[in-house]
Design an enzyme around this catalytic site. Structure first.
Site, short mmCIF file in Angstrom:
data_model
loop_
_atom_site.label_atom_id
_atom_site.label_comp_id
_atom_site.label_asym_id
_atom_site.label_seq_id
_atom_site.Cartn_x
_atom_site.Cartn_y
_atom_site.Cartn_z
N HIS A 50 0.85 -1.19 0.00
CA HIS A 50 0.00 0.00 0.00
C HIS A 50 0.88 1.24 0.00
O HIS A 50 2.03 1.22 0.46
CB HIS A 50 -0.89 0.02 1.24
CG HIS A 50 -1.97 -1.01 1.23
ND1 HIS A 50 -3.03 -0.96 2.09
CD2 HIS A 50 -2.16 -2.11 0.46
CE1 HIS A 50 -3.84 -1.97 1.86
NE2 HIS A 50 -3.32 -2.70 0.87
N GLU A 94 0.90 3.84 1.86
CA GLU A 94 1.38 4.23 3.19
C GLU A 94 2.56 3.38 3.62
O GLU A 94 3.53 3.89 4.19
CB GLU A 94 0.26 4.09 4.23
CG GLU A 94 -0.95 4.95 3.96
CD GLU A 94 -2.05 4.23 3.17
OE1 GLU A 94 -3.22 4.58 3.35
OE2 GLU A 94 -1.73 3.33 2.36
N CYS A 107 -6.17 1.81 5.88
CA CYS A 107 -6.80 0.57 6.32
C CYS A 107 -6.22 0.17 7.69
O CYS A 107 -5.34 0.87 8.22
CB CYS A 107 -6.53 -0.53 5.29
SG CYS A 107 -4.80 -1.05 5.21
N CYS A 151 -2.31 -0.28 7.57
CA CYS A 151 -1.55 0.96 7.45
C CYS A 151 -1.70 1.83 8.69
O CYS A 151 -0.72 2.44 9.15
CB CYS A 151 -1.99 1.71 6.20
SG CYS A 151 -1.58 0.80 4.69
#
Length: 158
Positions: free
Chosen positions: A55, A57, A85, A88
């Site tokens: 992801h 992040e 999410c 993260c």
């Protein structure tokens, strides 16, 4: 409490999201900021890297760890185009991030208030200030455009 820096750095994260979009990835971007300087940046690369943890992040956090040579990112802010999410948000807590500033809410996976609220969970040893809604209209429009294109491609195949 929106100031110029919030919009400036969110725009930098939005540029990362556009890179993801160009690579046919879900258009999410993130930057890590320390003392008004970007020390980490990333965009979604889950498809490209065949990695569910790639992801935006997580990639930005890794770049920031490398910048400092440490996993602690105290006094750093995480700017992300989409609400983080659970993975993260949890990584941000573990990293001791100071603030999470995000643009659009994520009603399906969001863990900064939408489904869960990991950054402010009192049972955890670190809590993070969360600021939302920065550039949410532009970010939401990009997300909607991306998913409309995905649906159109699927319809053309069928």
């Amino acid at each position: 409490m929106i100031d110029y820096n919030f919009e400036y750095f969110m725009n930098m994260a939005f540029q990362e999201a556009n890179l993801a979009y160009q690579e046919d990835e879900v258009p999410v971007g993130a930057v890590i900021v320390f003392e008004n300087k970007i020390i980490g940046r990333g965009h979604n690369q889950t498809i490209q890297l065949h990695d569910a943890t790639a992801h935006a992040e997580m990639i930005a956090l890794s770049a920031a760890y490398n910048h400092f040579g440490d996993w602690r990112l105290e006094n750093c802010d995480l700017y992300c185009t989409l609400e983080p999410c659970t993975m993260c948000a949890g990584a941000a807590v573990l990293s001791r991030i100071n603030r999470i500033i995000y643009g659009a809410r994520d009603p399906k996976f969001g863990a900064c208030g939408s489904i869960f609220n990991v950054p402010t969970e009192k049972k955890l040893n670190h809590r993070i200030e969360v600021i939302s809604g920065i550039m949410k209209d532009e970010i939401s429009a990009l997300m909607k455009q991306f998913f409309a294109e995905i649906r159109n491609k699927k319809e053309q195949i069928n």
